[in-house]
Motif scaffolding. Structure first.
Motif, PDB file in Angstrom:
ATOM      1  N   LEU A 181      17.086  74.384  -7.298  1.00 34.38           N
ATOM      2  CA  LEU A 181      15.888  74.037  -8.052  1.00 34.38           C
ATOM      3  C   LEU A 181      15.794  74.931  -9.278  1.00 34.38           C
ATOM      4  O   LEU A 181      15.552  76.132  -9.170  1.00 34.38           O
ATOM      5  N   ARG A 183      14.039  75.547 -13.093  1.00 34.83           N
ATOM      6  CA  ARG A 183      12.835  75.198 -13.848  1.00 34.83           C
ATOM      7  C   ARG A 183      13.215  74.571 -15.190  1.00 34.83           C
ATOM      8  O   ARG A 183      13.704  75.244 -16.092  1.00 34.83           O
ATOM      9  N   THR A 187      12.158  69.010 -13.820  1.00 31.75           N
ATOM     10  CA  THR A 187      11.707  69.441 -12.500  1.00 31.75           C
ATOM     11  C   THR A 187      10.216  69.780 -12.499  1.00 31.75           C
ATOM     12  O   THR A 187       9.523  69.557 -11.500  1.00 31.75           O
ATOM     13  N   GLU A 188       9.719  70.302 -13.610  1.00 33.34           N
ATOM     14  CA  GLU A 188       8.305  70.660 -13.664  1.00 33.34           C
ATOM     15  C   GLU A 188       7.399  69.424 -13.707  1.00 33.34           C
ATOM     16  O   GLU A 188       6.193  69.526 -13.494  1.00 33.34           O
ATOM     17  N   GLN A 192       3.271  67.995  -7.440  1.00 25.48           N
ATOM     18  CA  GLN A 192       3.096  69.341  -6.902  1.00 25.48           C
ATOM     19  C   GLN A 192       3.536  69.433  -5.445  1.00 25.48           C
ATOM     20  O   GLN A 192       4.130  70.442  -5.018  1.00 25.48           O
ATOM     21  N   TRP A 195       7.250  69.762  -5.364  1.00 24.98           N
ATOM     22  CA  TRP A 195       7.624  71.101  -5.834  1.00 24.98           C
ATOM     23  C   TRP A 195       7.399  72.133  -4.732  1.00 24.98           C
ATOM     24  O   TRP A 195       8.279  72.965  -4.453  1.00 24.98           O
ATOM     25  N   ASP A 196       6.246  72.080  -4.090  1.00 26.75           N
ATOM     26  CA  ASP A 196       5.908  73.045  -3.036  1.00 26.75           C
ATOM     27  C   ASP A 196       6.868  72.937  -1.856  1.00 26.75           C
ATOM     28  O   ASP A 196       7.252  73.952  -1.248  1.00 26.75           O
ATOM     29  N   LYS A 198      10.028  71.985  -1.948  1.00 28.61           N
ATOM     30  CA  LYS A 198      11.302  72.579  -2.345  1.00 28.61           C
ATOM     31  C   LYS A 198      11.208  74.108  -2.376  1.00 28.61           C
ATOM     32  O   LYS A 198      12.126  74.812  -1.948  1.00 28.61           O
ATOM     33  N   MET A 199      10.101  74.623  -2.889  1.00 24.84           N
ATOM     34  CA  MET A 199       9.922  76.069  -2.954  1.00 24.84           C
ATOM     35  C   MET A 199       9.950  76.698  -1.555  1.00 24.84           C
ATOM     36  O   MET A 199      10.474  77.801  -1.368  1.00 24.84           O
ATOM     37  N   ALA A 207      11.795  79.346  -8.263  1.00 24.55           N
ATOM     38  CA  ALA A 207      12.775  78.464  -8.895  1.00 24.55           C
ATOM     39  C   ALA A 207      13.696  79.295  -9.779  1.00 24.55           C
ATOM     40  O   ALA A 207      13.340  80.395 -10.215  1.00 24.55           O
TER      41      ALA A 207
END
Length: 241
Positions: A181, A183, A187-188, A192, A195-196, A198-199, A207
């Motif tokens: 991942l 940035r 990707t941004e 959300q 994204w969360d 994956k984080m 990221a």
């Protein structure tokens, strides 16, 4: 010390994102750079923004003739070639069209094949050169909604290893990077929740930045990796190790 002093590097998909970050670092390390991008105007503008010797060229990597023209735009025979151009057409298998599948395979896999074989043909005559291919963590583990992208990125790994074996005795090295991942604008823009999720899979809990891919590309392009070929370096923050 400049790791690429006097060398010529060609980068596809170089007008933005990871490709542009690689170009910026290569120029800082003494390279002459040719940026190829499907958007020729964006490539030219990106080249103008670099503080060094750079040129931008329109290039559709799915067309061998375009890749020939890209290489011909270099001020001297290519020393480093980075296959970075890519697109996404995400969808589940149930909703993905044949065109969605074909486009992604063509740009990533055929495009990387075009760049690898045509750069290698020049490099082998000089008995030196480094080719860096951008795969993805998606090509290692497979991602939902990315049967096309995961297949293409896995294919790049196989292509890299096969080409490395073919070209090793000619003095040409071929390696790949698998980013996780990173940035970027793309990707941004994801939801959300995605994204969360994956984080949560990343042990380093952040990221990656485009510069962190560029530095690995520099390592593979330079003599620091002189005894490495056919390798796949994961730049993922530990995700899916």
């Amino acid at each position: 010390m400049t790791l690429l002093n006097g060398r010529t590097a060609v980068i596809t998909g170089g007008a933005q994102g990871i490709g542009l970050a690689i170009a910026q670092l290569f120029v800082a390390q003494g390279a002459r750079v040719v940026l190829g991008d499907i958007d020729g105007e964006a490539a030219a503008k990106a080249a103008e923004s670099l503080d060094g010797e750079a040129v931008g060229v329109a290039c559709d990597v799915t067309k061998g003739s375009d890749v020939d023209n890209l290489l011909a735009a270099a001020p001297s025979p290519v020393d480093v070639f980075v296959n970075n151009a890519g697109i996404t057409r995400d969808a589940t298998m149930r909703t993905m069209t044949e065109d969605d599948f074909d486009q992604v395979i063509d740009v990533h896999l055929k495009g990387t094949w075009n760049g690898t074989r045509k750069a290698a043909a020049i490099m082998r005559e000089r008995k030196s050169g480094s080719i860096v291919n951008l795969s993805s963590l998606s090509g290692k583990v497979g991602m939902v909604g990315q049967t096309n992208y995961s297949a293409a990125k896995a294919g790049i790994v196989g292509l890299t290893k096969a080409a490395a074996k073919e070209m090793a005795h000619h003095g040409v090295r071929v390696n790949a990077i698998q980013p996780g991942l990173i940035r970027t604008a793309m990707t941004e823009a994801m939801p959300q929740k995605a994204w969360d999720q994956k984080m949560a899979e990343i042990p380093m809990r952040r990221a990656g930045e485009v510069g962190e891919i560029a530095s690995v590309a520099l390592f593979l392009a330079s003599d620091l990796s002189s005894y490495m070929t056919g390798t796949v370096l994961e730049v993922t923050g530990g995700r899916f190790m």
